[in-house]
Design a protein around this motif. Sequence first.
Motif, PDB file in Angstrom:
ATOM      1  N   GLN A 113       0.856  -1.183   0.000  1.00  0.00           N
ATOM      2  CA  GLN A 113       0.000   0.000   0.000  1.00  0.00           C
ATOM      3  C   GLN A 113       0.894   1.235   0.000  1.00  0.00           C
ATOM      4  O   GLN A 113       1.674   1.439   0.924  1.00  0.00           O
TER       5      GLN A 113
ATOM      6  N   HIS B 221       1.218   5.107   0.344  1.00  0.00           N
ATOM      7  CA  HIS B 221       0.635   6.336   0.850  1.00  0.00           C
ATOM      8  C   HIS B 221       1.576   7.499   0.487  1.00  0.00           C
ATOM      9  O   HIS B 221       2.753   7.285   0.190  1.00  0.00           O
TER      10      HIS B 221
ATOM     11  N   THR C 238      -7.444   7.230  -1.930  1.00  0.00           N
ATOM     12  CA  THR C 238      -7.298   5.840  -1.507  1.00  0.00           C
ATOM     13  C   THR C 238      -5.866   5.381  -1.782  1.00  0.00           C
ATOM     14  O   THR C 238      -5.321   5.672  -2.854  1.00  0.00           O
ATOM     15  N   PRO C 239      -5.235   4.664  -0.841  1.00  0.00           N
ATOM     16  CA  PRO C 239      -3.849   4.223  -1.062  1.00  0.00           C
ATOM     17  C   PRO C 239      -3.726   3.365  -2.320  1.00  0.00           C
ATOM     18  O   PRO C 239      -4.605   2.555  -2.623  1.00  0.00           O
TER      19      PRO C 239
ATOM     20  N   GLN D 287      -2.490   0.318  -4.197  1.00  0.00           N
ATOM     21  CA  GLN D 287      -2.161  -0.990  -3.643  1.00  0.00           C
ATOM     22  C   GLN D 287      -2.124  -2.070  -4.707  1.00  0.00           C
ATOM     23  O   GLN D 287      -2.769  -1.974  -5.751  1.00  0.00           O
TER      24      GLN D 287
ATOM     25  N   SER E  60      -0.930  -6.643  -4.890  1.00  0.00           N
ATOM     26  CA  SER E  60      -0.567  -7.833  -4.135  1.00  0.00           C
ATOM     27  C   SER E  60       0.296  -8.744  -4.995  1.00  0.00           C
ATOM     28  O   SER E  60      -0.003  -8.956  -6.181  1.00  0.00           O
TER      29      SER E  60
ATOM     30  N   VAL F  67      -7.242  -6.478   1.319  1.00  0.00           N
ATOM     31  CA  VAL F  67      -6.640  -5.430   2.127  1.00  0.00           C
ATOM     32  C   VAL F  67      -6.510  -5.927   3.564  1.00  0.00           C
ATOM     33  O   VAL F  67      -7.489  -6.351   4.171  1.00  0.00           O
TER      34      VAL F  67
ATOM     35  N   SER G 249      -5.092  -4.820   7.240  1.00  0.00           N
ATOM     36  CA  SER G 249      -4.536  -3.800   8.118  1.00  0.00           C
ATOM     37  C   SER G 249      -4.999  -4.065   9.533  1.00  0.00           C
ATOM     38  O   SER G 249      -6.166  -4.372   9.763  1.00  0.00           O
TER      39      SER G 249
END
Length: 338
Positions: free
Chosen positions: A30, A32, A73-74, A76, A78, A134, A136
């Motif tokens: 992610q 930021h 929105t971050p 991101q 995977s 996601v 976290s």
Amino acid sequence: MELSMSGSSLRTFGRCVTFLARVASELVLQAHPAKLELHTLNSSRSAYGSVSLARDFFDTYHLDAAASAPSSTPLQCSVLLKSLLAVLRTPHAALDRLAISLPEPDSPKLQFTLHCLNGVRKTYWIVCSAEPEVQSLALDRGRFPSRLTIRPRELARLLSNFQSSLQELTIIATDPAAGLPDAGGDVGGKAVELRSYNDPAKDDCDTRLHTQLWIDPVEEFVEYVHAGDPVDVTFGVKELKAFLTFCEGCEVDILLFFEKTGEPVLLVPRFGLDDGSTSDFEATLVLATMTVSQLADSNDAQQPATSAQHNVEPRAATTPSVSNHTKIWSELSAMLNR
């Protein structure tokens, strides 16, 4: 997204990836405006690892205008950690820098470019998952009434007393003023006990060897805080050893927070910077603990795990890395995305 790193940052990044790869198989990145976060959660949802790399950690760190907005929105994606480990197989001593690029937010592949000192440039493309989960998890350290700090070398020495095949370890914490209760004799100031947890349902050689280690916090720990009644927590050893190796490589102490049976334990590196400055990276490991206390006497301690199977709905799938009683572990999933 475009970023690059070199020198000590590149070595630290390699340690971070190795640590997270020993926790789970998939990594969520992610991005930021002020940091890059790496998250991973194992398949049984009993171990969660994360690393936060500040903007200053990188030589260059650039997000496009849309992703750089504070309210956005971050960004991101995977990737499989196995693939990332393959990219970082080149020795760090032979590398000048590493560049990572995600051309578009919905790009199907993440680009890694290794710039070697001999002038060779290696480019790899790792396929991104279509819909990354996601992950976290933020735990307030203030919620934990007990904690201990230990140097990685000391923890490794203590763990060497146990079988290498041990899968779960129990920590029993007692108020130093009261001393550790022990029917076999006086243990003096040894207020902490490390105890091997063996699955009572298994009938093999591993379950026939039970190890107990009594510890004086003043001699073995940098810091130890616990007051009140004795408490115990039982959690996985594999992830603990992964975090130990990570902290040893970064030359930092291990800070472990805990509360009681069934509540998660939190492990973070203790940087101990004397000049008041902060580190440009952070790491977190959260482990679920067994819901059955090991403080009962030896006869009763063999029964709770079996009875708990009838009281707790098995939501998490078992994996070869943990015992058959993974289903009675408290789940981290209830705390995700809070």
